[in-house]
Structures are given as C-alpha cells and as structure tokens.
Design a protein around this motif. Structure first.
Motif, short mmCIF file in Angstrom:
data_model
loop_
_atom_site.label_atom_id
_atom_site.label_comp_id
_atom_site.label_asym_id
_atom_site.label_seq_id
_atom_site.Cartn_x
_atom_site.Cartn_y
_atom_site.Cartn_z
N ALA C 215 0.91 -1.24 0.13
CA ALA C 215 -0.10 -0.12 -0.07
C ALA C 215 0.76 1.34 0.09
O ALA C 215 0.31 2.40 -0.32
N LEU C 216 2.33 1.07 0.51
CA LEU C 216 3.21 2.33 0.45
C LEU C 216 3.54 2.77 -1.07
O LEU C 216 4.32 3.43 -1.26
N GLY C 217 3.34 1.59 -1.82
CA GLY C 217 3.67 1.73 -3.34
C GLY C 217 5.02 0.87 -3.42
O GLY C 217 5.78 1.37 -4.04
N ALA C 218 5.18 -0.18 -3.04
CA ALA C 218 6.38 -0.99 -3.13
C ALA C 218 6.19 -2.13 -4.22
O ALA C 218 4.91 -2.56 -4.51
N THR C 219 7.21 -2.45 -4.79
CA THR C 219 6.97 -3.47 -5.78
C THR C 219 6.93 -4.96 -5.01
O THR C 219 7.10 -5.13 -3.93
N ARG C 220 6.50 -5.83 -5.78
CA ARG C 220 6.33 -7.14 -5.19
C ARG C 220 7.59 -7.65 -4.74
O ARG C 220 7.62 -8.19 -3.22
N TRP C 221 8.75 -7.71 -5.08
CA TRP C 221 10.04 -7.94 -4.36
C TRP C 221 10.32 -7.00 -3.23
O TRP C 221 10.84 -7.35 -2.27
N GLU C 222 9.84 -5.66 -3.40
CA GLU C 222 10.28 -4.93 -2.21
C GLU C 222 9.43 -5.14 -0.98
O GLU C 222 9.79 -5.06 0.10
N ALA C 223 8.02 -5.59 -1.19
CA ALA C 223 7.18 -5.88 -0.30
C ALA C 223 7.68 -7.19 0.55
O ALA C 223 7.81 -7.27 1.78
N ILE C 224 8.42 -8.03 -0.28
CA ILE C 224 8.98 -9.31 0.18
C ILE C 224 10.29 -9.12 0.84
O ILE C 224 10.67 -9.61 2.22
N SER C 225 10.97 -8.35 0.35
CA SER C 225 12.40 -8.12 0.79
C SER C 225 12.41 -7.11 2.13
O SER C 225 13.19 -7.19 3.21
N HIS C 226 11.45 -6.09 2.19
CA HIS C 226 11.51 -5.25 3.22
C HIS C 226 10.38 -5.44 4.50
O HIS C 226 10.58 -5.17 5.53
N ALA C 227 9.30 -6.32 4.11
CA ALA C 227 8.52 -6.66 5.26
C ALA C 227 8.25 -8.02 5.52
O ALA C 227 8.52 -8.60 6.63
N VAL C 228 8.31 -9.03 4.51
CA VAL C 228 8.26 -10.35 4.90
C VAL C 228 9.46 -10.90 5.37
O VAL C 228 9.47 -11.76 6.32
N LEU C 229 10.57 -10.91 4.53
CA LEU C 229 11.90 -11.50 5.01
C LEU C 229 12.22 -11.11 6.20
O LEU C 229 12.59 -11.81 7.37
N PRO C 230 12.32 -9.44 6.65
CA PRO C 230 12.56 -9.47 8.08
C PRO C 230 11.68 -9.81 9.27
O PRO C 230 12.40 -10.49 10.02
N TYR C 231 10.40 -10.31 8.87
CA TYR C 231 9.58 -10.83 9.81
C TYR C 231 10.00 -12.09 9.97
O TYR C 231 9.75 -12.53 11.18
N ALA C 232 10.31 -12.71 8.90
CA ALA C 232 10.42 -14.16 9.08
C ALA C 232 11.98 -14.59 9.24
O ALA C 232 12.34 -15.76 9.36
N ARG C 233 12.80 -13.67 9.50
CA ARG C 233 14.13 -13.83 9.57
C ARG C 233 14.77 -15.11 10.59
O ARG C 233 15.50 -15.75 10.38
#
Lengths: 274, 281, 329
Positions: C215-233
């Motif tokens: 919703a902030l205007g991230a690309t699909r990859w950015e959503a994964i690398s900025h939000a999903v991966l850190p959460y699941a690290r």
C-alpha cells in the motif's frame, strides 16, 4: 433513476471540476467468479471526508481496495471499470499499480506497524523505497508526517524504539504517519478505529478532520455515529440478492442522516437491520 | 537520481529478483528430475525378471540379480518396523496425551534431535551395543539400527496426528464413563490412524534406503539369508559396493537396484500424498 | 467446552486432562500410562546410551591422544597414530560449500513457493522439492559418481582452474572427485529441509505486513524483502541451521564422491574425507582398541557437533513459533 445518478455524480452540486477528487465510473469487482461489486459510480470530492457505510459483506472494503489497486493483490481477483484520479484512469492499460499506490495511501483495520523496524524507520519505509537516502531530508519528512498524524510530541524522544512498543492508538497514528510520509493525494481508511478504544478513536477522528484539508479522505466505517461525526459525504452500500455490492445512496452526510431518499437507507440508519 | 530513474531501477530489480527465485525453483526441480530420471532410465535398461529372481553371477558375467539383497532389505525393514512402529506409536501417544509438562517437552526435543543424529553414528552405536557382545554381524543388529532411526520419526508423526483428533471426541468418550486409557486406544488412535499409517509408511520408505547403519551391523551376505544372527544382504549396501567397484556389470546392477529403491520410495510417497489429499480434501 | 485461553486447540486437551486427572482412575489407566511413559523415556535413554557407549569405546583413544586428536593430521593405523584434523576439516569444508550454495538457492525456492508462484503451481512444486529429500543417499551418491563427477571434472573444474586458477582454492589437478564434489552433492541433500522450514516461516508472516508495504507503493519484491523477510528472519536462520545439521551428518553420498584423501588443504579439487566418510570407509577393516577407538571417537565428535547444531536449530524454530505474534525479532 436519472436523478439519483445525477446525485451520485454531482453531489452537493459542485460545479468546479477540480473539486472532484476521484471519479468512479462503472466499477465492477470479482473474487474469482463471485461478483463483489456491481456498477459502482460516484464522485468523491476533495477537501471532504467521504464515508462508506453499509452492513457486513456489502463490499465496502472491496470498494476502497479498488481505489488503490489493492483488490487485485488477492489471487483470482478482478476489476472492471474506471477510477479517475486527477482525470487519469488508474486502471488504464499500462498503468503500474506501484505508482498508483504511491498516490493513494491506505490505513488498515488493525494497526500493522512493521515489527522489525523502529518508529522512525516505519514512517520512513515508504520514503526509502522511493530512493530517498539523505538522512537530513528523511528526518524532516518523518517529522512532518508524524506532526500531521498528531504523534510527533508523543514519540519524538522514542524514534529509535520499536514500532510495536507503542499503544494501539499510537500505532494506528504511526500507520497514518507512514502513509502520509510519501505525500499521497488520497488517504483510504478501512475501519481505522475498530480495533481501538474510545479515547484513541476520538483522537483519530479529530485527526481526520484536520487532514481533510490536504488529502482526499475516504473512510469505511461500521459505526454510523462515527460517520455522522467525521464525514461530509456518505455513500451507502448494500448487498443485492446475488451478493454483489451496490451503491444505494450517496449524499451529504447531514442530508442522508436526517432525510434519506431511499427507504433501504432509512432502514439501515434507523437500525432496523445491519 | 531522478524520480523516473529510481522507479525504473526498482522495476528492474523487481523483475530480476522474481526471475531469480523462479530460476532457483527451476534448478531445484531440474535436479530432482535429473537424478530420478537418470536413475530410472539407466536402471530400467538393466532391470529384468532375472534381477529379482536370480542371485549374483560370478565377476565379469553380465546378468544375474540381487535376490538376496532384495530379500535382505525386506527382512531388515520388517524387523525394524516390528520394533520401531509399536514403540514409536506408544511414545507418540505419550507425547500427545500426557506430554504437556516438562517431561513431555524434554522427550519431544530429544525425539527431534534423534531424527538428526547421523545414521553412521547410529550404526556405530549398534555395533557397540549388539554386534560386539554377539560377536558377529547380524540381521538382528541391522534391524535394531534401522529401528532406532525409525523410532523418533514415528513417535513425532503419531503425536502430531493424535493431537489433530478434536477434543470433543475425547470428551464424549469420557462422558460415557470410559476409562482414559480405553478412550485413547479406542477413540483417539483410530481417529488418527490414517495419519499414523502414512507416517509409518514414510518412515519405512526412509529406512529402506539407509546404507550407513548397515555397514557395521548387517554387513552384507553373498549367500543369502542365513538366520537372524548372521550377516544379511541389503540393497543399499550392495549398491554402494557395486558402485565403487571397477566393473561395468556391477555398475549396471547398481543402477537397476537404485531403480527399485527409488520406485519404492516414490510410490510410497505418492501413495501417502494421495491418501492424505483424499482424507483432508 | 472449557478452553484454556491463549492455547491452541491442539494444546487444550493435554493441559486440561493433566489438571483434572492427576491420579489415574483405573488400574488400566495406570498400566497404560506407565507403558507409554516407558516408551517415551526409551527415546531419552537411547540418546543417553548412545553418548555413553560411544564414549566408552572411544575412551582408549581419548586418553591416548587427548585434545591432540582434533589437531593432529596423521592417520596411521600401522604406527597407531590417529589425528582427526583432516576429517574434521573435510566435514566443515564440504558443509561450508554446501551452505554457501544451498542457502541462497533454498531461500529463492522458498520465496517462490510461498509468495510468487501462482496458486496452481504451489502444491506440485512443493511436492517435487520435498521429493528430493526422499532420494536415498546411496542412490544420490551413485548418480553423483557417474553423472555429476564427470561434469565437475570437465567442464566445471577445467573452467575454474583456467579462468580463476590464480586463486589457491582452484588450483591442482581436476579429478572431479574431491571436496568440491562433496560440497555440491550436499547441496542437494540440504536444500529440501532448508526450503521446507523457510517456506513455512514465510507462510507464517501475516498478510497485513505484505499489504502494508504494498500500500506504500512497493514492488512485489520490495514488499517481500522489506516486510516479509525481516519478519521471518529467525525462522529462516533456523532453516539454515537445520540444513547445516543435515549436511554435517551426511555419509553415503559424500563418501562416494569425495575421493578418500586425507589432507588439510585449501584446494577444492583435492580428494579428502569427512568424519562420516572416514568411518564408513575404514571401520570394518579396523582392528585393535586404539584404531577402533579412534574411529568411534570420530563418531562421538560427529555426534556432539550435530547434536549441538540440531538443538540450536530446533530451539530457534520453537522460539520463532512461540513469538509469532511479536513478529520476527
């Protein structure tokens, strides 16, 4: 029919076309083969808060998610129709949703700050995506966004703390700041206060009233009192027999709540169902 | 960087990374197909009825089979399952029904850790435990080694499956005045039986292919089954010995045996998948 | 029904029963409880027995060589001098190579399966990756020996030797078999488990996190690398640790492609041994308390190392699941 159509497209009889913020024309939305919205048309005005009300399942959330192209994120979801923002159709061929979402921000039902980031980084998240690197510029933008969200004074000493360390109401305002930091034109709010206590709710409602000067605000709400308090225009949605949501009435809030034109609107407002 | 340049860079990165992830998956799947495909193609070329019914030919002569080894594997797997499945079942029942406290937590951790013990270490352990006192390599020792590998796997699977049985079933049984042990045995276990069976099948598939523990326990036997207290042949063992030899005919036998092993393992896995899908839709 | 708040449906029966039925109600209960308890404790007993028996047989070697066992490089059954360093080195080197390749690839696969693949592709693709884990080690070794090693020898090692030959790791004659082959075959063995655990961690990330980023205007990859991966690290780290545990203990596939050398060298093309392969190759020929004891001491070291790594990995997985609400800290 024609009168209602006219009402929807030109509520409050605004003549100045630049006052119109978002124009929705013939919007249909599906989840797979299930139609969720049918033929929605309305003009959302700038400098006004527009509330979307209606019983559960009538497509309110689906509707606003269509305004920032989030609906299509769900696998199998599909949209047809036009949504014009500043005269340009966001669903036109070749338009990248990524750019649309920068202009149309969203705040969700439950506050969802990024738990691995500090308060500062949360607000700056959208800025970093767009290449803003210099710390000075970022700090200014973050402060400005937090001020707009009426959160600056409470967190200015806590910027490095984790985003989830704040209270529920503060977290939601943090999410608002995060959305505002990228300077959108529109702010969509999907039942932003439903997970908050009354005190936090009223603070956010005050905030909404301040923000409407700078942003087109569309708020989905279950709470009619809230719609009455906060919004200038209200759209009433209802689910038809085949479970597709339709817009029944769209008018100035005061007018709709005191003198609704459709009997179904009246039934909902007086609490006879929903 | 202008806004547009930044945007283009972001878009390119997006496509690139998404592409890389897809590529990684393609590589992983290709390896599977490469290994399995090659084994199947090579193996089936040398697989015939003789392979199953005949024993090994003298060195250099083509043909012949691995009858001893096939029987040996069957014997070992049966032995192992005879111990591993019942004990694993009971241990899993403990973990599911009584395992909420500290003992349960410890046992659970131990079970998980045991699944990670290298199979060669298990083999050495059983050598010390069984082979040395007995003075001989034996089918029994091989069975014990495989049972030890099987045990924690069956225990954990049984636990997970039994936990899935809804509490309402247990309540209803107890409300009828059935003693707790009866309730577990007659209500919970049958309720979880599908999962328990599939879990055991997967464990069997796993031990059928184990080699390292058998090197020091079953040893292998070129003369067929000679009794449980004697060394015994096994398919994975012989595949290894044939593979590292210098003789083409033996290599061919190794491929054919690998074909059988891979088919066995895959058929069991597919069967389990099919059963699970049918059950849980 | 009375449910303990905050516990999942699967937890509730256990706690509730324990609280209400502390004393078995009937003799049948007592027998049953004892029997299952014994079965469960047998697992603990097994682990303890393993440690003790191995320690016992390794004792002559432990007392003879002391810590020098791990630092010595000579392995001479005739002179009865046993130094395990090259074997330990081999285990560490092949595992390191395996992790270097397997972790990024597995992560890519996990991301693809959890986030990027179209719905219809997810189940079949996941199934195929899991099937990799089902291939018996000896079969993989067979394939490795006859298919992978020739390819490694030529073109891989040829190319590495000629273009990057100034690096000591790529020097020396390209045999095909050796540390590099050992490391690469371990990739195939470690990949399924890292992928499975990482994929589950990614799936556990709440959708609202990804949506907030989008919703902030991230690309699909950015959503994964900025939000999903850190959460699941932490889950991803746990996945890597468990994959490492798998690689450390692997025996047959590595034995068949590593070449049975015994040296500590940086040259990846050189033949070597891991602790597991050394044991597998020599144990049946070993005689004498010291020789056997040394091999068992190797087994003990391997046991201890994999034990620690696996406990760490499991605990991290448990901690991750327990803190799912707090989100990847």
């Amino acid at each position: 029919m024609v009168v209602q159509e006219e009402m929807r497209m030109n509520p409050g009889h605004a003549d100045n076309s630049t006052e119109k913020g978002i124009i929705v024309e013939g919007l249909n939305a599906w989840y797979g083969s299930l139609q969720a919205l049918r033929n929605i048309s309305l003009a959302i005005l700038s400098k006004r808060v527009t509330a979307i009300i209606g019983p559960s399942g009538c497509g309110k959330s689906t509707f606003i998610r269509c305004l920032n192209r989030m609906h299509e994120v769900v696998p199998g979801a599909r949209v047809q129709g036009k949504v014009l923002l500043a005269g340009e159709d966001i669903y036109a061929q070749g338009v990248d949703p990524v750019r649309v979402r920068r202009k149309v921000g969203m705040v969700f039902q439950r506050p969802n700050p990024f738990p691995t980031m500090s308060v500062f980084d949360n607000v700056a998240a959208g800025l970093k995506l767009n290449g803003l690197r210099r710390l000075g510029q970022m700090s200014d933008a973050v402060e400005q966004a937090l001020r707009q969200a009426a959160l600056w004074d409470e967190v200015k000493d806590k910027l490095k703390q984790n985003g989830t360390a704040l209270s529920g109401g503060q977290q939601q305002r943090l999410c608002i700041a995060r959305a505002l930091a990228v300077q959108p034109e529109v702010l969509l709010m999907d039942e932003p206060c439903s997970a908050l206590d009354p005190v936090a709710t009223s603070r956010i409602e005050d905030l909404i009233r301040e923000l409407k000067e700078r942003y087109i605000i569309v708020i989905v709400t279950h709470n009619m009192q809230q719609a009455g308090r906060v919004s200038d225009m209200t759209a009433f949605f209802l689910m038809s027999n085949d479970r597709a949501g339709e817009i029944i009435e769209y008018d100035e809030t005061r007018q709709m709540f005191t003198n609704p034109k459709d009997e179904r609107t009246e039934a909902y407002i007086t609490g006879r169902f929903g | 960087m202008t806004d547009r340049q930044v945007y283009l860079r972001r878009r390119t990165t997006n496509y690139l990374m998404v592409g890389l992830c897809g590529l990684a998956t393609l590589v992983a799947v290709s390896f599977l197909l490469l290994v399995v495909g090659y084994t199947l193609i090579k193996g089936i070329a040398f697989l015939n009825l003789d392979f199953i019914t005949q024993t090994a030919r003298p060195l250099g002569e083509p043909g012949g089979g691995m009858r001893h080894e096939i029987i040996g594997t069957l014997v070992l797997v049966t032995l192992a399952s005879a111990v591993g499945i019942p004990v694993g079942l009971l241990a899993g029942a403990y973990l599911s029904e009584f395992g909420g406290g500290r003992t349960g937590t410890v046992v659970r951790l131990v079970a998980d850790v045991l699944t990670g013990v290298p199979s060669v270490v298990v083999g050495i352990f059983v050598y010390v435990l069984v082979v040395r006192p007995m003075g001989t390599f034996s089918a029994l020792a091989g069975g014990v080694a495989l049972a030890i590998i099987m045990l924690p796997v069956v225990a954990r699977t049984t636990e997970e499956m039994m936990k899935l049985v809804p509490a309402t079933c247990r309540e209803a049984a107890l409300a009828l005045g059935i003693p707790r042990w009866r309730m577990i045995v007659s209500v919970v276990m049958p309720g979880a039986i599908v999962g328990i069976v599939t879990g055991s099948m997967l464990a069997v598939a796993r031990i059928a292919g184990e080699t390292a523990p058998l090197i020091f326990t079953a040893l292998g036997n070129r003369f067929g089954f000679a009794g449980l207290d004697q060394p015994i042949a096994a398919m994975p063992l012989q595949i290894w010995r044939y593979a590292v030899s210098a003789y083409d005919t033996w290599h061919q036998q190794a491929w054919a045996a690998s074909f059988l092993l891979v088919m066995l393992v895959f058929l069991i896995s597919l069967l389990v998948r099919w059963i699970t899908a049918k059950r849980y839709g | 029904m009375a449910r303990v708040p905050g516990t999942s449906d699967v937890q509730a029966p256990v706690w509730w029963w324990r609280a209400r039925f502390r004393r078995p109600a009937s003799p049948g209960d007592w027998v049953f409880q004892t029997v299952v308890l014994l079965a469960a404790l047998s697992l603990v007993g097994l682990l303890a027995a393993m440690a003790l028996y191995l320690l016992d047989v390794a004792w002559p070697a432990i007392t003879q060589f002391g810590p020098g066992f791990l630092t010595g490089s000579i392995w001479d059954p005739v002179q009865e001098v046993f130094g395990a360093l090259p074997a330990v080195y081999g285990t560490l080197l092949t595992s390191a190579i395996a992790m270097l390749v397997a972790v990024p690839v597995s992560l890519g696969v996990a991301i693809f399966l959890a986030e990027l693949a179209p719905r219809w592709l997810r189940a079949p693709a996941s199934f195929l990756v899991e099937m990799l884990a089902a291939i018996p080690s000896v079969v993989l070794g067979l394939w490795g020996l006859f298919v992978m090693v020739p390819v490694i020898r030529d073109p891989l090692e040829q190319w590495l030797g000629s273009s990057l030959g100034f690096l000591p790791i790529f020097q020396g004659p390209p045999f095909g078999i050796g540390f590099l082959a050992g490391g690469l075959i371990l990739v195939i063995m470690a990949l399924p488990i890292i992928t499975a655990v990482a994929r589950d961690s990614l799936r556990a990330v709440p959708a609202s996190q990804r949506e907030a980023m989008l919703a902030l205007g991230a690309t699909r990859w950015e959503a994964i690398s900025h939000a999903v991966l850190p959460y699941a690290r932490s889950g991803i780290v746990a996945a890597a640790i468990l994959g490492l545990g798998r690689a450390l203990g692997e025996t047959m596939a590595v034995t068949m492609v590593i070449g049975n050398g015994y040296q500590v060298t940086a040259r990846l093309f050189a033949p070597g041994n891991t602790m597991a392969s050394k044991i597998a190759t020599e144990f049946n020929e070993a005689s004498g308390d010291l020789y056997i004891g040394s091999l068992v001491e190797l087994a003990l070291v391997l046991f201890a190392v994999t034990l620690i790594v696996n406990i760490l990995g499991r605990l991290l997985v448990r901690w991750t699941v327990a803190n799912a609400g707090a989100g990847g800290r």
